[in-house]
Design a protein around this motif. Structure first.
Motif, PDB file in Angstrom:
ATOM      1  N   MET A   1       0.829  -1.205   0.000  1.00  0.00           N
ATOM      2  CA  MET A   1       0.000   0.000   0.000  1.00  0.00           C
ATOM      3  C   MET A   1       0.866   1.258   0.000  1.00  0.00           C
ATOM      4  SD  MET A   1      -3.386  -0.585   2.252  1.00  0.00           S
ATOM      5  CE  MET A   1      -4.742  -1.535   1.560  1.00  0.00           C
ATOM      6  N   GLN A   2       1.954   1.221   0.767  1.00  0.00           N
ATOM      7  CA  GLN A   2       2.852   2.373   0.770  1.00  0.00           C
ATOM      8  C   GLN A   2       3.489   2.561  -0.604  1.00  0.00           C
ATOM      9  OE1 GLN A   2       6.356   2.851   0.637  1.00  0.00           O
ATOM     10  NE2 GLN A   2       6.258   5.011   1.271  1.00  0.00           N
ATOM     11  N   ALA A   3       3.852   1.477  -1.254  1.00  0.00           N
ATOM     12  CA  ALA A   3       4.436   1.566  -2.596  1.00  0.00           C
ATOM     13  C   ALA A   3       3.414   2.098  -3.606  1.00  0.00           C
ATOM     14  CB  ALA A   3       4.950   0.195  -3.030  1.00  0.00           C
ATOM     15  N   ASP A   4       2.168   1.625  -3.512  1.00  0.00           N
ATOM     16  CA  ASP A   4       1.121   2.116  -4.403  1.00  0.00           C
ATOM     17  C   ASP A   4       0.845   3.597  -4.154  1.00  0.00           C
ATOM     18  OD1 ASP A   4       0.833  -0.333  -5.603  1.00  0.00           O
ATOM     19  OD2 ASP A   4      -0.902  -0.934  -4.414  1.00  0.00           O
ATOM     20  N   PHE A   5       0.915   4.009  -2.898  1.00  0.00           N
ATOM     21  CA  PHE A   5       0.726   5.407  -2.535  1.00  0.00           C
ATOM     22  C   PHE A   5       1.785   6.284  -3.207  1.00  0.00           C
ATOM     23  CE2 PHE A   5       2.024   8.717   0.635  1.00  0.00           C
ATOM     24  CZ  PHE A   5       0.941   9.564   0.469  1.00  0.00           C
ATOM     25  N   GLU A   6       3.041   5.895  -3.081  1.00  0.00           N
ATOM     26  CA  GLU A   6       4.127   6.659  -3.707  1.00  0.00           C
ATOM     27  C   GLU A   6       3.981   6.679  -5.232  1.00  0.00           C
ATOM     28  OE1 GLU A   6       6.265   8.435  -2.180  1.00  0.00           O
ATOM     29  OE2 GLU A   6       6.177   7.719  -0.121  1.00  0.00           O
ATOM     30  N   LYS A   7       3.587   5.549  -5.788  1.00  0.00           N
ATOM     31  CA  LYS A   7       3.404   5.464  -7.239  1.00  0.00           C
ATOM     32  C   LYS A   7       2.278   6.380  -7.695  1.00  0.00           C
ATOM     33  CE  LYS A   7       2.283   2.133 -10.900  1.00  0.00           C
ATOM     34  NZ  LYS A   7       1.909   0.714 -11.189  1.00  0.00           N
ATOM     35  N   GLY A   8       1.183   6.402  -6.936  1.00  0.00           N
ATOM     36  CA  GLY A   8       0.050   7.247  -7.289  1.00  0.00           C
ATOM     37  C   GLY A   8       0.398   8.723  -7.281  1.00  0.00           C
ATOM     38  N   ILE A   9       1.156   9.136  -6.287  1.00  0.00           N
ATOM     39  CA  ILE A   9       1.588  10.538  -6.225  1.00  0.00           C
ATOM     40  C   ILE A   9       2.481  10.869  -7.409  1.00  0.00           C
ATOM     41  CG2 ILE A   9       2.965  12.199  -4.924  1.00  0.00           C
ATOM     42  CD1 ILE A   9       2.028  10.806  -2.373  1.00  0.00           C
ATOM     43  N   ALA A  10       3.438   9.988  -7.694  1.00  0.00           N
ATOM     44  CA  ALA A  10       4.369  10.236  -8.796  1.00  0.00           C
ATOM     45  C   ALA A  10       3.637  10.347 -10.124  1.00  0.00           C
ATOM     46  CB  ALA A  10       5.409   9.116  -8.851  1.00  0.00           C
ATOM     47  N   GLU A  11       2.635   9.491 -10.330  1.00  0.00           N
ATOM     48  CA  GLU A  11       1.879   9.537 -11.581  1.00  0.00           C
ATOM     49  C   GLU A  11       1.120  10.857 -11.717  1.00  0.00           C
ATOM     50  OE1 GLU A  11      -0.544   6.065 -11.473  1.00  0.00           O
ATOM     51  OE2 GLU A  11       1.044   4.734 -12.210  1.00  0.00           O
TER      52      GLU A  11
ATOM     53  N   GLU B   1       1.844  13.736 -10.173  1.00  0.00           N
ATOM     54  CA  GLU B   1       2.788  14.847 -10.247  1.00  0.00           C
ATOM     55  C   GLU B   1       3.388  14.983 -11.648  1.00  0.00           C
ATOM     56  OE1 GLU B   1       6.490  16.692  -7.603  1.00  0.00           O
ATOM     57  OE2 GLU B   1       5.770  14.646  -7.243  1.00  0.00           O
ATOM     58  N   SER B   2       3.417  13.881 -12.386  1.00  0.00           N
ATOM     59  CA  SER B   2       3.998  13.910 -13.736  1.00  0.00           C
ATOM     60  C   SER B   2       3.041  14.479 -14.775  1.00  0.00           C
ATOM     61  CB  SER B   2       4.406  12.493 -14.147  1.00  0.00           C
ATOM     62  OG  SER B   2       3.258  11.673 -14.372  1.00  0.00           O
ATOM     63  N   GLN B   3       1.781  14.691 -14.404  1.00  0.00           N
ATOM     64  CA  GLN B   3       0.791  15.183 -15.358  1.00  0.00           C
ATOM     65  C   GLN B   3       0.995  16.670 -15.633  1.00  0.00           C
ATOM     66  OE1 GLN B   3      -1.402  12.836 -16.763  1.00  0.00           O
ATOM     67  NE2 GLN B   3      -0.036  11.514 -15.575  1.00  0.00           N
ATOM     68  N   LYS B   4       0.552  17.081 -16.780  1.00  0.00           N
ATOM     69  CA  LYS B   4       0.724  18.467 -17.208  1.00  0.00           C
ATOM     70  C   LYS B   4       0.043  19.437 -16.243  1.00  0.00           C
ATOM     71  CE  LYS B   4      -0.193  21.610 -21.079  1.00  0.00           C
ATOM     72  NZ  LYS B   4      -0.825  21.764 -22.414  1.00  0.00           N
ATOM     73  N   GLY B   5       0.782  20.478 -15.847  1.00  0.00           N
ATOM     74  CA  GLY B   5       0.218  21.545 -15.026  1.00  0.00           C
ATOM     75  C   GLY B   5       0.143  21.254 -13.551  1.00  0.00           C
ATOM     76  N   VAL B   6       0.622  20.079 -13.118  1.00  0.00           N
ATOM     77  CA  VAL B   6       0.540  19.695 -11.709  1.00  0.00           C
ATOM     78  C   VAL B   6       1.831  20.084 -10.992  1.00  0.00           C
ATOM     79  CG1 VAL B   6       0.313  17.784 -10.075  1.00  0.00           C
ATOM     80  CG2 VAL B   6      -1.040  17.803 -12.184  1.00  0.00           C
ATOM     81  N   SER B   7       1.681  20.686  -9.814  1.00  0.00           N
ATOM     82  CA  SER B   7       2.842  21.050  -9.010  1.00  0.00           C
ATOM     83  C   SER B   7       2.651  20.575  -7.578  1.00  0.00           C
ATOM     84  CB  SER B   7       3.050  22.571  -9.018  1.00  0.00           C
ATOM     85  OG  SER B   7       1.918  23.228  -8.477  1.00  0.00           O
TER      86      SER B   7
ATOM     87  N   GLU C   1      -8.699  13.235 -16.919  1.00  0.00           N
ATOM     88  CA  GLU C   1      -9.548  12.420 -16.039  1.00  0.00           C
ATOM     89  C   GLU C   1      -8.748  11.727 -14.947  1.00  0.00           C
ATOM     90  OE1 GLU C   1     -12.583   8.574 -16.332  1.00  0.00           O
ATOM     91  OE2 GLU C   1     -11.875   9.557 -18.161  1.00  0.00           O
ATOM     92  N   SER C   2      -7.483  11.386 -15.212  1.00  0.00           N
ATOM     93  CA  SER C   2      -6.688  10.648 -14.227  1.00  0.00           C
ATOM     94  C   SER C   2      -6.475  11.445 -12.947  1.00  0.00           C
ATOM     95  CB  SER C   2      -5.328  10.265 -14.814  1.00  0.00           C
ATOM     96  OG  SER C   2      -4.511  11.411 -15.001  1.00  0.00           O
ATOM     97  N   LEU C   3      -6.579  12.768 -13.023  1.00  0.00           N
ATOM     98  CA  LEU C   3      -6.366  13.598 -11.835  1.00  0.00           C
ATOM     99  C   LEU C   3      -7.488  13.452 -10.818  1.00  0.00           C
ATOM    100  CD1 LEU C   3      -4.963  16.870 -13.450  1.00  0.00           C
ATOM    101  CD2 LEU C   3      -3.688  15.064 -12.270  1.00  0.00           C
ATOM    102  N   SER C   4      -8.627  12.928 -11.238  1.00  0.00           N
ATOM    103  CA  SER C   4      -9.750  12.747 -10.311  1.00  0.00           C
ATOM    104  C   SER C   4      -9.761  11.367  -9.667  1.00  0.00           C
ATOM    105  CB  SER C   4     -11.075  12.971 -11.041  1.00  0.00           C
ATOM    106  OG  SER C   4     -11.286  11.992 -12.044  1.00  0.00           O
TER     107      SER C   4
END
Length: 528
Positions: free
Chosen positions: A339-349, A351-357, A387-390
Motif C-alpha cells: 500500500m505504501q508503494a502504491d501510494f508513492e506510485k500514485g503521487i508520482a503519476e 505529479e507527472s501530469q501536465k500543469g501539476v505542481s 480524467e486521471s487527476l480525479s
C-alpha cells in the motif's frame, strides 16, 4: 489463540496445502503465524452449512437474534488485550486506534440488537379485506421484509474490526436473519480468526444453528470467485477498490440467478472551499483539513482527496496555511508495504501530469511503510482535461484545484464520478449565493457536509455511507448504521392467509407490539 485454520461453522479445518502469512508493517517483517487457505471442499461445506442454517435462523425472533448479537459483542470484549495486540501487529495502527475501532464494532452490534428488540424495522404493512366492495371485493394483503439467504462478506483492509469479520456487513446480515460466510482479508487473518472465534462462541451460547457463521482464508480470485458464483449464496458485501468491487458485481450478474453485490468502492470526497469562509477562518480550516487528510495515514474511504476553490487571495492564504499545518504532522505507518508503494506510485503519476505542481510534503525522514503526506495543485482547466487527476490515491494525499470561476467549479463537480461525501466550507450568509454549487454537489454524493470534515462516520440510522457509482454499487443503500440491514432483505406479501399461520409481525392482534402501517395509518394497535 491463533490456529491458522478455517472456521467451517464451529469446526476448525485446514485440509489444504497452500499457506499464507500476514505482515507487520511497523516492524517491516512477516508475522509468525501460518494460515491455511480453504479448499474447494471446505468452501462447499461452509456454503452448504449456511444454507442449512438459513432454514431455521430465518425463523428466529428479533429477541433471539438480539441476544446473539449482544453475545458476540460480549465475547469480543472477553478477548481483551490479546485481540488489540493482534490487530496492531497486522495493521500498523496504534493501540488507541485499535481500541476506538473495537468500540465502534461493539457499538454496531449492540445498535442492531436494539433495532431487533424494538422490531419495527421489518416494515409490516397490512391492508385488510373488504369482501363486499363493488365492483370487486378487496383481498386481505399483508407485507413485510424477509431475509435473502446466505451472505458472503469480504473483509476490508483498512478497518480490521469495523468493516471486517464482525463489522457492519456481518452485523447487519445476521440481524436480517441471513447466515454469513466471511472471506477474511489477507492483511489481518489472525485478527479475523480471533473475532470469528468470538462469533462462534456466541452462536453456541445462544443456541444458533450450526453454520450461521463461517470464516474462510484464501486468495480473492479463487475463494472470492467460488463464493460469489455459488448458487446457494444470495448476496455479497464488499469494501475495497473499484476494480475489486466491479469484478464481483460482474461475476454476480453473470450467474444464472444474478444476486446483489453491495460494494463500497472508490471516493475522493470533494471539498468546496468558498471564499468568505477562507477569508474569515483560513487557519482554522487549514488545520482541520491537515488533520483530516493525515488521519489514520489517510487510509479512510472518506479521506478528503480533492479540494476545490476559486482562485484569489483567499485561496492563496489557505494554501500557505495548509502547507504549514500538514508539513508539521508526523507521518504514520500504512497498512502494508504494498500500500505504501502504491501510494508513492500514485503521487508520482499525478505529479507527472501536465500543469501539476507539489505544494506540500513532509520533509523529514520516514520509517519503512510510512506515508509521507503530500498536497499537489493544478488549475481547473488542466483538471477538466485530465480524467486521471480525479482518481483516488489511497493514503495521506489531496489535490488542490484552483478554479477560474464558479462556472468552472460547477463544471468540475458535474464531471466527477459518484462520491461517498461532498463538503461545503462556507459562512452561512454565503450559502444562498452559491445554490448552484450545492445542487451540483448533492447530485454526486451520498452525504453532504456543511463546515466539517468527511472523515467522521457516525454509526446511526440517519447516516448514509454510500453514494452514486463508483462510491457504491447501489446508491439507495448504506453500509453504516442500522439501515444497512435493508441490503439483505426482500419484501414478501401474504394474501388471504390464516391469521394464526402468519408471521407474528403481521398477525391481527400485533403480539410484538411493533409499529405497523394498517390501512394506510401508522399504528401500534391490532386490526380486525
Amino acid at each position: 489463540m491463533i490456529t491458522g485454520k478455517n472456521y467451517i461453522g464451529s469446526q476448525l479445518k485446514a485440509g489444504g496445502t497452500k499457506t499464507v502469512k500476514t505482515f507487520n508493517p511497523q516492524l517491516n517483517i512477516e508475522n509468525p503465524w501460518v494460515f491455511t487457505e480453504a479448499t474447494t471442499e471446505e468452501i462447499e461445506e461452509a456454503v452448504a452449512l449456511a444454507n442449512q442454517a438459513f432454514t431455521s435462523y430465518k425463523k428466529c425472533s428479533g429477541l433471539e437474534k438480539a441476544q446473539f448479537l449482544n453475545a458476540i459483542a460480549d465475547e469480543i470484549l472477553a478477548l481483551g488485550d490479546e485481540l488489540l495486540v493482534q490487530y496492531c501487529s497486522e495493521s500498523g495502527f496504534p493501540r488507541g486506534r485499535a481500541e476506538g475501532e473495537r468500540g465502534r464494532m461493539i457499538g454496531q452490534l449492540r445498535s442492531f440488537a436494539v433495532m431487533l428488540t424494538e422490531g419495527s424495522w421489518v416494515q409490516a404493512t397490512i391492508d385488510t379485506a373488504i369482501p363486499d366492495r363493488q365492483p370487486a371485493p378487496k383481498e386481505d394483503l399483508r407485507k413485510m421484509l424477509v431475509p435473502l439467504g446466505p451472505i458472503v462478506v469480504f473483509g476490508s483492509s483498512n478497518f480490521p474490526f469495523a468493516f471486517s469479520t464482525a463489522g457492519g456487513d456481518t452485523a447487519s446480515a445476521l440481524a436480517s436473519g441471513c447466515p454469513v460466510i466471511v472471506k477474511s482479508h489477507s492483511m489481518h487473518i489472525g485478527t479475523g480468526e480471533m473475532v470469528a472465534s468470538a462469533i462462534i462462541k456466541a452462536a453456541q451460547k445462544t443456541n444458533m444453528p450450526e453454520g450461521v457463521f463461517s470464516n474462510l482464508v484464501g486468495g480473492g480470485r479463487t475463494l472470492g470467485t467460488s463464493l460469489v458464483k455459488h448458487p446457494l449464496v444470495k448476496g455479497v458485501g464488499f469494501t475495497g477498490s473499484i476494480s475489486g468491487g466491479r469484478a464481483l458485481c460482474d461475476l454476480a450478474a453473470q450467474r444464472p440467478e444474478p444476486i446483489p453485490v453491495f460494494a463500497e468502492m472508490g471516493s475522493v470526497n470533494p471539498v468546496v472551499l468558498l471564499p468568505e469562509a477562507l477569508k474569515v477562518n483560513s487557519q482554522k480550516w487549514a488545520a482541520a483539513y491537515a488533520g483530516s487528510i493525515t488521519l489514520g495515514a489517510g487510509q479512510f474511504c472518506t479521506n478528503p482527496g480533492l479540494l476545490l476553490a476559486v482562485k484569489g487571495a483567499e485561496l492563496n492564504d489557505f494554501e500557505t496555511e495548509l502547507t504549514t499545518a500538514i508539513e508539521k504532522i508526523e507521518p504514520l505507518c500504512m497498512l502494508h508495504s504494498t500500500m505504501q508503494a502504491d501510494f508513492e506510485k500514485g503521487i508520482a503519476e499525478k505529479e507527472s501530469q501536465k500543469g501539476v505542481s507539489k505544494v506540500a510534503q513532509f520533509k523529514g525522514e520516514v520509517l519503512p511503510n510510512y506515508g509521507r503526506q503530500t498536497i499537489l495543485k493544478v488549475s481547473g482547466e488542466e483538471f477538466l482535461k485530465n480524467e486521471s487527476l480525479s482518481h483516488e490515491v489511497f493514503g495521506p494525499f489531496s489535490i488542490l484545484v484552483e478554479c477560474e470561476d464558479e462556472v468552472q467549479l460547477i463544471q468540475i463537480i458535474n464531471k466527477l464520478d459518484g462520491q461517498l461525501t461532498g463538503t461545503i466550507i462556507s459562512e452561512e450568509k454565503e450559502l444562498q449565493k452559491h445554490q448552484a454549487v450545492i445542487f451540483a454537489l448533492q447530485n454526486r454524493v451520498g452525504r453532504l457536509i456543511f463546515n466539517g470534515v468527511p472523515t467522521g462516520v457516525e454509526v446511526c440510522a440517519s447516516m448514509l455511507h454510500g453514494g452514486p457509482y463508483p462510491a457504491s454499487s447501489d446508491s439507495r443503500f448504506t453500509a453504516v448504521g442500522t439501515h444497512a440491514v435493508y441490503r439483505w432483505v426482500r419484501p414478501l406479501s401474504y394474501q388471504n392467509w390464516p391469521d394464526d399461520l402468519l408471521p407474528a409481525e403481521l398477525q391481527n392482534n400485533n403480539p410484538l407490539q411493533i409499529s405497523r402501517t394498517v390501512n394506510n395509518k401508522l399504528t401500534l394497535a391490532g386490526c380486525d
